[in-house]
Scaffold this active site. Structure first.
Site, PDB file in Angstrom:
ATOM      1  N   GLU A  23      76.108  79.725  42.751  1.00 53.60           N
ATOM      2  CA  GLU A  23      77.312  79.942  43.570  1.00 53.60           C
ATOM      3  C   GLU A  23      77.015  79.799  45.057  1.00 53.60           C
ATOM      4  O   GLU A  23      77.887  80.048  45.882  1.00 53.60           O
ATOM      5  CB  GLU A  23      77.893  81.325  43.263  1.00 53.60           C
ATOM      6  N   LYS A  82      70.969  80.188  44.088  1.00 57.72           N
ATOM      7  CA  LYS A  82      71.141  81.608  43.786  1.00 57.72           C
ATOM      8  C   LYS A  82      70.524  81.963  42.437  1.00 57.72           C
ATOM      9  O   LYS A  82      69.922  83.006  42.261  1.00 57.72           O
ATOM     10  CB  LYS A  82      72.641  81.910  43.776  1.00 57.72           C
TER      11      LYS A  82
HETATM   12  C1  BGC Z   1      76.656  85.418  39.113  1.00 52.25           C
HETATM   13  C2  BGC Z   1      77.487  84.935  37.952  1.00 52.25           C
HETATM   14  C3  BGC Z   1      77.736  86.103  37.028  1.00 52.25           C
HETATM   15  C4  BGC Z   1      78.328  87.285  37.772  1.00 52.25           C
HETATM   16  C5  BGC Z   1      78.442  88.503  36.914  1.00 52.25           C
HETATM   17  C6  BGC Z   1      77.352  86.576  39.793  1.00 52.25           C
HETATM   18  O1  BGC Z   1      76.576  87.047  40.857  1.00 52.25           O
HETATM   19  O2  BGC Z   1      76.458  84.384  40.047  1.00 52.25           O
HETATM   20  O3  BGC Z   1      76.816  83.913  37.252  1.00 52.25           O
HETATM   21  O4  BGC Z   1      78.607  85.713  36.014  1.00 52.25           O
HETATM   22  O5  BGC Z   1      77.512  87.616  38.870  1.00 52.25           O
HETATM   23  O6  BGC Z   1      77.195  88.886  36.428  1.00 52.25           O
END
Ligand code: BGC
Length: 726
Positions: free
Chosen positions: A494, A594
């Protein structure tokens, strides 16, 4: 180090919220942070949560864009039942204002499923008391929790006033509009020891009956019982007041039982043994009232029930206490979060330990959690997790329709409570479409592991078809490349948005289309034309994957090599974690990843690539990966193990196993990272033990860290419990 217990000693006000997360309790149906029972005016995050009870908090964004979900589903902070106002010779007990707090200790007994806190406090009126509290949430009775609060005055005969209460005047600290989410309908005292509050969530109208049952006694050869002298009823509150004079050195003990009975509309949720809400309440009331030692009775059952869980789920590591304690903490929390009894419940990334992530369902369930529950609880439980998505297929089709897709294409939500998308950031809601792939992969993974084809045939195939229809429409044909491309996505990483041709997303899309087509053909599924499956296969074969000849790797996305490719080691330590130090804009332009992204694809589809390819990709991407999602180190750890990089795998393992215990990402105060705990299990079972399923058989390639003497665990495989010792 105690490998079955988490023990923390010393009273430090700055650590209270952190430890409230770590010592959280849950029983799969409800949970709570380790808030103090007595008043505390210092920094705290109050939290009690009930599985599946949520509030659709109206979306708050700067500019509204078409297609945005109307709301963000919040797991509600539920009415609290643990509260006690305690006065010692007229002075309120509040550890924040005490003159001295000594011998402060918290202990979480993971083997037996209880939490204890004890301390000695000198109040501002110079009264010194000793306190010990034991608390647990019953596995046997989903609705029931119990706490035992003992106070001993140390110096003089002391007047102790206790008001044991329920409070429905609670708020979520992350409410978008600062609203209260509950309406209190009724507050009552039934017996002088039993009181309740019935409250209803606004909009979703979950009715929750929060109850408490109190027994106060003075310990001694002839225990003496006390009745409350007064009741205190307010709009959102009910309290029962006791006043007792306690000689120095003597102990009074309050056994308080409490919890929630839930219904929605007229349809009462039926509990496992078939009782309705009201029968259940009577039954619990009976259990508590008819047994003067109900607390000990329930605690005994609790120990038995946890023993049964550990029987199939424990992992024993000889020669490494840190690693041993870490994995037990993870397994314990996973079992506190999800029991597998109910198909309508799922695994929120923070479980019952905090508000963030709304307690909702993410792709985490399919991508990370499924294998753990499948191997330690069995196929039925894993099937429940799959059924959850099947039951929400109509909503996923509706969701895709809102975005302009047709013909039964489904886009599952990135975040959901009831099947509707309920996250409100566009780059996640609209762009993180890779979740559709993880949901399809889970069906494949389940079938491969359990050998049970019936889920695929009866339910899964519908999900696969709808997902394939989505991908077939989401790709676009590039005349320039003469390939199908997928534009404007966010991958698992992300830390970049709106990118083109994310390798992971493209690869999953291609795999989903092929897998769905093959299953339609094998199962001779009616209602799907040959043209349609041919088209899926055609797209699958012609999807574009960005590739660098120079590095010999698939690129995370088209523009990855245009970035300033400095490794993570070049970032000054004081600037990590990046998300707490850099502007978002700077992060988005950086090469820092990330969480596992291209490598997530290598993890899922290991057997599609050679060892050399895996090694090249691992060595290319690991130096740019900051692991600022808890879901990241576990995947890298499994891959590092596969590559024989055992030391690296071990470092990454500790980072995932002890992420919360050692607070690597400096955010444990918000709650625990539950879903990544299943990843910790993967790092051991698929990583160090190298477990794989090939042609319906279990295979192991052990690569234990050098200092581990042995590793043993059990897995339930195709209906049998297998014992593994390496
Ligand atoms: C992650 C996602 C994940 C979410 C909940 C986020 O920080 O990037 O991949 O689904 O957290 O765990």
């Amino acid at each position: 180090m105690n490998t079955w217990n988490i023990i923390i000693e010393g009273f430090n006000k700055a650590d209270i919220t952190k430890h409230e997360s770590i010592f959280s309790l849950g029983n799969g149906a409800m949970g709570m942070r380790a808030n103090f029972e007595e008043d505390y005016t210092g920094d705290t995050l109050q939290g009690s949560y009930i599985g599946g009870v949520y509030y659709p908090d109206k979306t708050r964004v700067g500019w509204w864009k078409n297609g945005y979900p109307e709301y963000f589903a919040k797991v509600l902070n539920a009415p609290s039942w643990i509260g006690l106002h305690i006065k010692i010779n007229g002075k309120l007990l509040d550890l924040n204002t005490c003159l001295e707090v000594k011998n402060f200790r918290r202990q979480l007994n993971m083997k037996e499923g209880w939490y204890e806190r004890s301390f000695t406090a000198m109040l501002p009126n110079q009264q010194e008391i000793q306190v010990k509290v034991l608390r647990f949430l019953s596995l046997r009775y989903d609705e029931l929790g119990a706490l035992r609060y003992e106070i001993t005055p140390l110096t003089t005969e002391t007047t102790i006033e206790i008001e044991s209460y329920l409070d429905s005047g609670i708020k979520n600290s992350d409410a978008n509009w600062d609203e209260r989410f509950w309406n209190t309908l009724d507050v009552g005292v039934v017996q002088n020891y039993y009181a309740y509050i019935t409250a209803e969530t606004k909009k979703t109208r979950f009715k929750v009956h929060t109850f408490m049952h109190n027994t106060l006694r003075l310990l001694g050869d002839q225990p003496h019982f006390f009745s409350p002298s007064k009741e205190n009823k307010k709009d959102n509150y009910v309290g029962l007041q006791y006043e007792v004079s306690v000689p120095a050195g003597k102990t009074i003990r309050l056994d308080k039982f409490g919890g929630y009975i839930i219904s929605k509309g007229e349809e009462f949720r039926v509990s496992p043994n078939g009782l309705t809400m009201y029968e259940r309440e009577k039954y619990i009331g009976y259990t508590l009232t008819e047994r003067p030692n109900a607390f000990d009775f329930l605690l005994k059952m609790q120990k038995k029930d946890w023993a049964a869980i550990w029987e199939t789920s424990d992992i024993v590591i000889e020669g490494d206490e840190k690693a041993q304690q870490g994995i037990r903490f993870n397994i314990f929390q996973l079992n506190q979060t999800y029991s597998g009894k109910y198909a309508h419940l799922n695994i929120g990334p923070k479980g019952f330990t905090g508000e963030k992530y709304g307690g909702s369902t993410y792709w985490d369930t399919e991508a990370y959690c499924l294998p753990f529950y499948m191997a330690t609880k069995g196929a039925e439980v894993a099937r429940n997790l799959l059924m959850y998505r099947y039951n929400q297929l109509d909503k996923a089709i509706e969701n895709a329709k809102k975005l302009g897709f047709t013909g039964g294409a489904a886009l599952y939500p990135m975040v959901t409570m009831n099947g509707e998308e309920c996250h409100n950031e566009w780059e996640i809601t609209f762009e993180e479409i890779h979740r559709n792939g993880a949901i399809a992969f889970a069906i494949y993974n389940y079938t491969r592991y359990t050998g049970d084809e019936s889920y695929l045939k009866d339910y899964g195939i519908e999900v696969l078809i709808a997902i394939a229809r989505f991908w077939a429409q989401r790709v676009s044909f590039s005349k320039e490349k003469q390939k199908y491309v997928i534009l404007g996505v966010t991958g698992p990483n992300e830390y970049e948005n709106n990118i083109n041709n994310n390798f992971y997303t493209n690869y999953l899309a291609s795999w989903c289309l092929r897998y769905a087509a093959e299953q339609v053909i094998t199962l001779q599924k009616e209602g799907i034309t040959k043209e349609e499956t041919q088209q899926w296969l055609h797209i699958a074969q012609n999807i574009y994957f960005p590739y660098s000849e120079k590095y010999g790797v698939y690129l995370q996305q088209d523009g990855f090599l245009d970035k300033d490719l400095k490794p993570v080691s070049a970032i000054p330590a004081g600037e990590r974690p990046l998300n707490q130090h850099w502007s978002w804009d700077r992060i988005l332009r950086s090469p820092y990843i990330k969480q596992a992204d291209t490598l997530q694809g290598f993890y899922f589809f290991e057997d599609h690539f050679s060892k050399e390819e895996l090694q090249r990709h691992y060595e290319f991407y690991e130096p740019f990966t900051v692991h600022e999602s808890s879901l990241s180190p576990c995947v890298h750890s499994v891959l590092a193990s596969a590559l024989g990089k055992t030391d690296e795998a071990y470092t990454l393992y500790l980072r995932t196993a002890r992420l919360d215990l050692d607070d690597y990402n400096k955010e444990v105060h918000e709650g625990l990272h539950i879903t990544s705990m299943a990843g910790t299990w993967l790092s051991i079972v698929e990583g160090f033990a190298g477990m794989r399923v090939k042609s319906g058989k279990l295979h192991f390639t052990p690569r234990l860290p050098k200092h581990w003497k042995s590793l043993s665990f059990k897995v339930i495989f195709q209906g049998e419990i297998k014992e593994i010792k390496l």
